[in-house]
Structure formats: C-alpha cells, structure tokens
Design a protein around this motif. Structure first.
Motif, PDB file in Angstrom:
ATOM      1  N   THR A 243       0.822  -1.209   0.000  1.00  0.00           N
ATOM      2  CA  THR A 243       0.000   0.000   0.000  1.00  0.00           C
ATOM      3  C   THR A 243       0.857   1.261   0.000  1.00  0.00           C
ATOM      4  O   THR A 243       0.484   2.286  -0.600  1.00  0.00           O
ATOM      5  N   ASN A 244       2.043   1.218   0.633  1.00  0.00           N
ATOM      6  CA  ASN A 244       2.952   2.362   0.585  1.00  0.00           C
ATOM      7  C   ASN A 244       3.493   2.588  -0.823  1.00  0.00           C
ATOM      8  O   ASN A 244       3.593   3.727  -1.290  1.00  0.00           O
ATOM      9  N   VAL A 245       3.875   1.505  -1.481  1.00  0.00           N
ATOM     10  CA  VAL A 245       4.374   1.623  -2.850  1.00  0.00           C
ATOM     11  C   VAL A 245       3.271   2.133  -3.774  1.00  0.00           C
ATOM     12  O   VAL A 245       3.507   2.967  -4.657  1.00  0.00           O
ATOM     13  N   TRP A 246       2.044   1.642  -3.570  1.00  0.00           N
ATOM     14  CA  TRP A 246       0.923   2.122  -4.380  1.00  0.00           C
ATOM     15  C   TRP A 246       0.704   3.623  -4.154  1.00  0.00           C
ATOM     16  O   TRP A 246       0.508   4.390  -5.112  1.00  0.00           O
ATOM     17  N   THR A 247       0.727   4.039  -2.895  1.00  0.00           N
ATOM     18  CA  THR A 247       0.534   5.457  -2.580  1.00  0.00           C
ATOM     19  C   THR A 247       1.634   6.309  -3.206  1.00  0.00           C
ATOM     20  O   THR A 247       1.367   7.401  -3.737  1.00  0.00           O
ATOM     21  N   MET A 248       2.865   5.838  -3.160  1.00  0.00           N
ATOM     22  CA  MET A 248       3.980   6.580  -3.737  1.00  0.00           C
ATOM     23  C   MET A 248       3.814   6.742  -5.246  1.00  0.00           C
ATOM     24  O   MET A 248       3.981   7.846  -5.791  1.00  0.00           O
ATOM     25  N   GLY A 249       3.465   5.649  -5.942  1.00  0.00           N
ATOM     26  CA  GLY A 249       3.260   5.735  -7.385  1.00  0.00           C
ATOM     27  C   GLY A 249       2.062   6.594  -7.753  1.00  0.00           C
ATOM     28  O   GLY A 249       2.118   7.379  -8.706  1.00  0.00           O
ATOM     29  N   GLN A 250       0.986   6.461  -6.985  1.00  0.00           N
ATOM     30  CA  GLN A 250      -0.209   7.261  -7.246  1.00  0.00           C
ATOM     31  C   GLN A 250       0.070   8.744  -7.043  1.00  0.00           C
ATOM     32  O   GLN A 250      -0.378   9.589  -7.821  1.00  0.00           O
ATOM     33  N   GLN A 251       0.839   9.058  -6.020  1.00  0.00           N
ATOM     34  CA  GLN A 251       1.168  10.451  -5.753  1.00  0.00           C
ATOM     35  C   GLN A 251       2.113  11.013  -6.811  1.00  0.00           C
ATOM     36  O   GLN A 251       1.983  12.183  -7.202  1.00  0.00           O
ATOM     37  N   MET A 252       3.056  10.225  -7.281  1.00  0.00           N
ATOM     38  CA  MET A 252       3.947  10.683  -8.344  1.00  0.00           C
ATOM     39  C   MET A 252       3.153  11.033  -9.601  1.00  0.00           C
ATOM     40  O   MET A 252       3.437  12.027 -10.283  1.00  0.00           O
ATOM     41  N   TYR A 253       2.150  10.227  -9.906  1.00  0.00           N
ATOM     42  CA  TYR A 253       1.316  10.511 -11.074  1.00  0.00           C
ATOM     43  C   TYR A 253       0.548  11.815 -10.888  1.00  0.00           C
ATOM     44  O   TYR A 253       0.481  12.651 -11.809  1.00  0.00           O
ATOM     45  N   VAL A 254      -0.018  12.010  -9.698  1.00  0.00           N
ATOM     46  CA  VAL A 254      -0.784  13.223  -9.435  1.00  0.00           C
ATOM     47  C   VAL A 254       0.118  14.449  -9.483  1.00  0.00           C
ATOM     48  O   VAL A 254      -0.253  15.495 -10.038  1.00  0.00           O
ATOM     49  N   ILE A 255       1.312  14.358  -8.915  1.00  0.00           N
ATOM     50  CA  ILE A 255       2.239  15.489  -8.907  1.00  0.00           C
ATOM     51  C   ILE A 255       2.650  15.862 -10.317  1.00  0.00           C
ATOM     52  O   ILE A 255       2.752  17.044 -10.669  1.00  0.00           O
ATOM     53  N   ASN A 256       2.890  14.862 -11.176  1.00  0.00           N
ATOM     54  CA  ASN A 256       3.319  15.136 -12.546  1.00  0.00           C
ATOM     55  C   ASN A 256       2.194  15.638 -13.434  1.00  0.00           C
ATOM     56  O   ASN A 256       2.433  16.415 -14.365  1.00  0.00           O
ATOM     57  N   GLN A 257       0.963  15.192 -13.169  1.00  0.00           N
ATOM     58  CA  GLN A 257      -0.140  15.518 -14.064  1.00  0.00           C
ATOM     59  C   GLN A 257      -1.091  16.583 -13.523  1.00  0.00           C
ATOM     60  O   GLN A 257      -1.752  17.263 -14.300  1.00  0.00           O
ATOM     61  N   ASN A 258      -1.166  16.736 -12.216  1.00  0.00           N
ATOM     62  CA  ASN A 258      -2.087  17.706 -11.620  1.00  0.00           C
ATOM     63  C   ASN A 258      -1.441  18.336 -10.393  1.00  0.00           C
ATOM     64  O   ASN A 258      -1.900  18.140  -9.262  1.00  0.00           O
ATOM     65  N   PRO A 259      -0.382  19.108 -10.595  1.00  0.00           N
ATOM     66  CA  PRO A 259       0.369  19.635  -9.447  1.00  0.00           C
ATOM     67  C   PRO A 259      -0.371  20.774  -8.746  1.00  0.00           C
ATOM     68  O   PRO A 259      -1.297  21.383  -9.293  1.00  0.00           O
ATOM     69  N   THR A 260       0.069  21.083  -7.552  1.00  0.00           N
ATOM     70  CA  THR A 260      -0.493  22.188  -6.780  1.00  0.00           C
ATOM     71  C   THR A 260      -0.053  23.522  -7.372  1.00  0.00           C
ATOM     72  O   THR A 260       1.130  23.696  -7.684  1.00  0.00           O
ATOM     73  N   PRO A 261      -0.973  24.488  -7.560  1.00  0.00           N
ATOM     74  CA  PRO A 261      -0.581  25.801  -8.103  1.00  0.00           C
ATOM     75  C   PRO A 261       0.484  26.471  -7.246  1.00  0.00           C
ATOM     76  O   PRO A 261       0.392  26.493  -6.024  1.00  0.00           O
ATOM     77  N   GLY A 262       1.487  27.022  -7.918  1.00  0.00           N
ATOM     78  CA  GLY A 262       2.577  27.706  -7.233  1.00  0.00           C
ATOM     79  C   GLY A 262       3.700  26.815  -6.767  1.00  0.00           C
ATOM     80  O   GLY A 262       4.698  27.309  -6.237  1.00  0.00           O
ATOM     81  N   SER A 263       3.591  25.517  -6.981  1.00  0.00           N
ATOM     82  CA  SER A 263       4.614  24.582  -6.511  1.00  0.00           C
ATOM     83  C   SER A 263       5.692  24.370  -7.577  1.00  0.00           C
ATOM     84  O   SER A 263       5.549  24.773  -8.734  1.00  0.00           O
ATOM     85  N   LYS A 264       6.759  23.726  -7.169  1.00  0.00           N
ATOM     86  CA  LYS A 264       7.834  23.378  -8.095  1.00  0.00           C
ATOM     87  C   LYS A 264       7.352  22.393  -9.152  1.00  0.00           C
ATOM     88  O   LYS A 264       7.758  22.461 -10.310  1.00  0.00           O
ATOM     89  N   ALA A 265       6.472  21.490  -8.753  1.00  0.00           N
ATOM     90  CA  ALA A 265       5.926  20.523  -9.709  1.00  0.00           C
ATOM     91  C   ALA A 265       5.103  21.218 -10.781  1.00  0.00           C
ATOM     92  O   ALA A 265       5.115  20.805 -11.950  1.00  0.00           O
ATOM     93  N   GLN A 266       4.389  22.302 -10.433  1.00  0.00           N
ATOM     94  CA  GLN A 266       3.610  23.018 -11.444  1.00  0.00           C
ATOM     95  C   GLN A 266       4.532  23.700 -12.450  1.00  0.00           C
ATOM     96  O   GLN A 266       4.240  23.727 -13.656  1.00  0.00           O
TER      97      GLN A 266
END
Length: 432
Positions: A243-266
């Motif tokens: 479940t940790n690995v799943w959460t990490m991969g899911q979060q990486m996808y969200v960060i790359n595709q739908n980042p938080t406004p004003g963040s480095k990922a955006q």
C-alpha cells in the motif's frame, strides 16, 4: 493489537473470501502451498482496496490543497479571536462551510482502509495459531501456515519466540532478516512519499503552520510504523509495503499531471506543456486544454509559474485563448520583444561612490559655467561703444582693438617708454 483487530472481526469474512479467490488464481500458476500464491493474494487484496479508494484519494488531494489555501485566513481568525475559543471555532466552521472544505478528508484513505488492515491482521493471527476463520477452512489454514516468503512464514513476526518459528518450519534468523528488510522498506517508502509531497507539490511562497505540521509528520510516521512493524506478521508487512508503494506511485502521477498551483511541480509541468505546445502549435489533449483555460481565466491573479508559461507562449508567437486553445499572434511576439528590449536598455545599477561622483561633477560644471557667464557679462558691459575713438591713439591700440582686444574703456593709455600690453604687478616692497 489483537484486541483492536478483534473489533473488526465483522469484516474478516469478506477479506478472507477475497484472499481465497485470488489464491485459487495464483495457486493454479505457482502451486497452492507456495509463498508466491499466498503473498500475491495479499498484494492483490491491497490493489483491489486501493482501486476502490481512488475517489477518496481524489477528495483527499482537493481537501489538502484547500487547507493549504485557507491557512492564512485561519491564522487571521486565530489572531482575531485568540481570547474567545467559541467564536474562533464558529468562524472556522463558517470558513470551512463557505469553501466546501472538510479537514477530515485528508485522512479518509487511511481511515477507510484501516478496517481491512486490522481484519487481515486478525486473519493472519488465526492462521498462525492454526484456527479456521471466515471462509478459510482447516486445509487452507494449514496451506497458508506452511507458505514461506523468502524463507519466512507469512504468519510469523519479528518478535516471535524461536519455538513458535520452528513450529512453522522456519528459522528465527530468516524471519528476522526478512521482517527487518520489509520494515526498512516500509518506513523508507513512507518517508519518501511525504518528502516528495513537501518538496515538489507545496506552494513554497505561502509559509503556514500547516507546512510545519506536514514536515513533522514526514519524520514521525516512518518512526511509528518502524516501531509497530516488529509486531506485524510477514503477511501484514507485505500488505503495508504494497500500500505504501501504491501510494507513492499514485502520488507521483498526481504530482506530474495535476500539481499544486505555485509549486515546483507546477513549474516543471508547465515547462513540459510549453515545449509540447510550441513544438506542435496546438494544445493536443482535453486535459491540457483545461489547464490552459484555467490559467487564462485567472488573469492578473496568475502565479509566477503561470506568468512564465504565458510569456513563453508569447515569445513563440502564440496566444492562449479562453477555451484552452492557442492561436498565432504577431502582437504577442512584438510585446514580448518590446518588453525584452526595454529590459535590455535599462542602465546598470551604479555603486554609491560613482553616484556621488556623478552628482558632484554636474555641480562643478554648473559653477564654472556660471563664472564664465558672469565674466562675459562684465566684459560686455566694459566694452566701449562702437565708433568711439580717442585722438592720439597709437597704432598698437588699433591693432589690439581690431583683433578683438580685451582692453576696457577705463584702461589708461601707456606712457612713452612704457611697455605695452599687460603690466607686471609691482612688488609690495617697491616704493614706486
């Protein structure tokens, strides 16, 4: 832990039924008594649960972002009503209601899968003791007890006695090595997931207490799970690591595709989007058009990342439209080039000594100009009128006058034997 797990015994039957169904599938491939069949059944259980929790995960992301945006307002309410706790709580609830934010939404995925976690712990504990549970009959329980994952039984723990481990046909050394590696991987994946969230997907321009809390949790959670992990069976460690690995991969996808406004990922996402748009001359997917549309709608409220994106489009001769598309625009190119030229023409900032020198020099020049003007005016006043002449003026005086001489009307004519021109001043000691 056993007492807490027994509270979720009502869900052990569904969990055991899911494991049995997956065991039938993997047992036909790897063999029914192998660790691969039982281990992959637990992994598949995790994946199934996490797929069902995706809507809650999306809600968690929205809630987390809303909480980050509300931190300045929440801090202002706390300062304003710091002596009135009841009014402070009322204003907080009013703020949550107006913005549609639920503080508990960020914990929904963990809370939702907690019953499955404790139910699995209860099932594995019964397997270790050799008792039937749920739909697991005695033959399936015996098969699971004899299943080993890298030499460690799925029902064994790090803190088990050697006699208990030997009853499961394993050695205590193998069990502790496997469980220690799983605990380290579990804690490391938990830490990396939280660290990735803090470094890339947080608006660093807004310093709030919420960021400090998240930073503390980044270090506290891995330590908590590391301490608790020594009491988890190998099967539960497999569950939590998955479940940790799943959460990490899911979060990486969200960060790359739908980042938080004003963040480095955006910033990184918009730079990739800019390269794609300038290379093809269009926004090629519906999701990306939605992003461009949101940036255009913000207008003057865009952050630095979004302004750089719009400026990059202008330099490429493109202008973003309200519907999320881009069109060619010569005006955008001219404005971008004009702005760049204006920035280049700006003088460099001088040092303090140079500025003082530049200030002093014009003053000196003005003083010298004023002195020259005064002297010129005096000469013009003293210059004799045209046509005025004296009898007996010498030829030298006429030549001096014709050459624009500087003799004044009050000047005395030289006597005979006296040298013409400017006279040497007398020495103070001379009597003449």
């Amino acid at each position: 832990m056993d007492t807490i797990a027994s509270l979720f015994s009502f869900i052990t039957t569904p969990v055991s039924w899911i494991i049995v169904q997956f065991h039938k599938l993997y047992g036909a491939i790897f063999g029914p008594d192998t660790g691969w069949a039982w281990g992959l059944s637990i992994v598949s259980l995790v994946i199934l649960i996490r797929i069902c929790l995706i809507p809650l995960f999306v809600k968690q992301i929205k809630s987390t972002r809303n909480m980050q945006a509300l931190q300045p307002k929440m801090k202002a309410i706390q300062e304003r009503y710091k002596n009135d706790r009841q009014r402070q709580s009322e204003e907080m609830m009013k703020l949550y209601k107006e913005t549609g934010t639920n503080p508990l939404s960020s914990c929904l995925p963990i809370l939702a899968q907690s019953p499955f976690f404790f139910a699995l712990y209860h099932v594995l504990s019964k397997i270790a003791s050799g008792n039937e549970i749920g739909v697991l009959n005695q033959s399936l329980v015996d098969s699971a007890r004899n299943a080993h994952i890298f030499g460690a039984p799925i029902a064994s723990k790090f803190m088990d006695d050697p006699s208990k481990v030997e009853a499961l046909n394993a050695s205590l050394t193998d069990v502790r090595i496997v469980t220690a590696i799983m605990i380290i991987l579990m804690s490391a994946s938990q830490f990396y997931t939280q660290r990735q969230l803090m470094q890339k997907n947080v608006d660093l321009t807004v310093k709030t207490p919420y960021m400090q809390q998240q930073k503390m949790l980044m270090y506290i959670f891995p330590l908590i799970f590391a301490v608790m992990g020594i009491n988890f069976p190998v099967g539960v460690l497999v569950y939590w690591l998955t479940t940790n690995v799943w959460t990490m991969g899911q979060q990486m996808y969200v960060i790359n595709q739908n980042p938080t406004p004003g963040s480095k990922a955006q910033d990184q996402y918009l730079q990739r989007l800019l390269k794609s748009v300038t290379a093809h001359g269009e926004v090629r997917s519906r999701r990306k058009r939605t992003v461009v549309q949101a940036i255009v709608a913000k207008g003057a409220d865009r952050n630095d990342n979004e302004r750089r994106f719009v400026s990059g489009l202008a330099k490429a001769g493109l202008a973003a439209q309200a519907d999320g598309t881009v069109t060619k625009s010569e005006t955008a190119v001219a404005e971008a080039e004009g702005g760049a030229a204006q920035r280049r023409q700006q003088p460099k900032r001088q040092s303090k000594s140079k500025r003082q020198t530049a200030t002093a020099q014009p003053g000196a020049a003005k003083g010298s100009d004023a002195t020259g003007a005064a002297a010129k005016t005096s000469l013009e006043k003293d210059k004799p009128a045209e046509g005025r002449s004296r009898a007996g003026s010498s030829q030298g005086d006429a030549k001096q006058s014709a050459g624009g001489g500087k003799a004044t009307g009050s000047a005395r004519q030289p006597k005979s034997g006296q040298r013409k021109g400017s006279q040497r001043p007398k020495h103070p000691s001379s009597k003449k």
